[in-house]
Design a protein around this motif. Sequence first.
Motif, PDB file in Angstrom:
ATOM      1  N   ARG A 173      78.515  44.357  61.593  1.00  0.00           N
ATOM      2  CA  ARG A 173      78.273  45.540  60.790  1.00  0.00           C
ATOM      3  C   ARG A 173      78.427  46.927  61.385  1.00  0.00           C
ATOM      4  NH1 ARG A 173      71.883  46.943  60.733  1.00  0.00           N
ATOM      5  NH2 ARG A 173      72.438  47.653  62.471  1.00  0.00           N
ATOM      6  N   ALA A 174      78.336  46.832  62.760  1.00  0.00           N
ATOM      7  CA  ALA A 174      78.489  48.219  63.560  1.00  0.00           C
ATOM      8  C   ALA A 174      80.074  48.442  63.698  1.00  0.00           C
ATOM      9  CB  ALA A 174      78.023  48.117  65.007  1.00  0.00           C
ATOM     10  N   GLY A 175      80.901  47.240  63.669  1.00  0.00           N
ATOM     11  CA  GLY A 175      82.339  47.478  63.571  1.00  0.00           C
ATOM     12  C   GLY A 175      82.871  48.044  62.280  1.00  0.00           C
ATOM     13  N   ARG A 176      82.223  47.487  61.154  1.00  0.00           N
ATOM     14  CA  ARG A 176      82.670  48.090  59.830  1.00  0.00           C
ATOM     15  C   ARG A 176      82.235  49.679  59.826  1.00  0.00           C
ATOM     16  NH1 ARG A 176      80.403  43.082  58.161  1.00  0.00           N
ATOM     17  NH2 ARG A 176      78.345  44.188  57.792  1.00  0.00           N
ATOM     18  N   GLU A 177      81.217  49.776  60.146  1.00  0.00           N
ATOM     19  CA  GLU A 177      80.763  51.041  60.328  1.00  0.00           C
ATOM     20  C   GLU A 177      81.834  52.418  60.989  1.00  0.00           C
ATOM     21  OE1 GLU A 177      76.563  51.235  61.410  1.00  0.00           O
ATOM     22  OE2 GLU A 177      75.777  50.381  59.726  1.00  0.00           O
ATOM     23  N   HIS A 178      82.167  51.724  61.982  1.00  0.00           N
ATOM     24  CA  HIS A 178      83.318  52.539  62.794  1.00  0.00           C
ATOM     25  C   HIS A 178      84.458  52.249  62.551  1.00  0.00           C
ATOM     26  CE1 HIS A 178      80.305  54.520  65.546  1.00  0.00           C
ATOM     27  NE2 HIS A 178      79.530  53.444  64.994  1.00  0.00           N
TER      28      HIS A 178
END
Length: 277
Positions: A173-178
């Motif tokens: 999720r954090a990867g997608r957000e960045h």
Amino acid sequence: MCRWLAYSGTPMLLDTILYKPTHSLIDQSLHSKMGVETTNGDGFGIGWYTGEDSSPALLKDVGPAWNNANLREIADHVRSPLFFAHIRASTGTAVQRSNCHPFRHGRWMFMHNGSIAGFHLMRRDLCLLVDPAQFTDIEGTTDSEVMFHLALTFGLDQDPPTAVARMAGVVERAGREHGVEFPLQMTVAVTNGETVWAFRYSTQGTSRSLFYSSKVESLRKLHPDMTFLQEVSDETRLIVSEPLGDLPGAWNEVPEGSYGLVQPGADALHPFAPIPA
């Protein structure tokens, strides 16, 4: 990346597994055949249980494993029924003792081969998800140690597969957000001193290599003249980043997107997928 092994079974001198195989972990520190790098010389770590204390002992150093005199010395004298060994090739964080695997918390050990792509972008976000009571125990700067403490936060002590799946979910999720397309690459081993869980997963579906040894009883039938196989219990098992030799029938690839358990009684292999956050 890195190379690692996990051993569980008949109490064994570390030397027997670390140094003696044809393509031992020490040999892999110079001549890895399946890793991203041929040389893994950015530090090493060994963790083992004595049976007298639930908390594992650790030996770590920032130098390469292939010429460490202290490692060579203890390997001839330390015997354990369960140990982790890890040789490091840094993916960008500092070469320092606190960044060497395995990591320890209470009775738990954790080690990792792989990386969180774009970790520098999402490090703060991920660290804020760590239980405040756990956060002060993070000593180094690696993505791997943050992954461990996220798994602890998400209930590693109660349900390791779910805790690791939740950890993987928040990383993705954090990867997608960045804007990171393929955030997670991992082969992970975790143990409480009794059971070993090993995970192979990557967002892209092309995970780093991971193998487990065949059942000892099957290997005895294939290789009746091997003294080593007569000396270990049927429950003895190895999980390795790459095979320690070319003994026919000895090694099996861990399937993509799966996790295995090495435990008293029957071992097991299950599908693995992140739990979306």
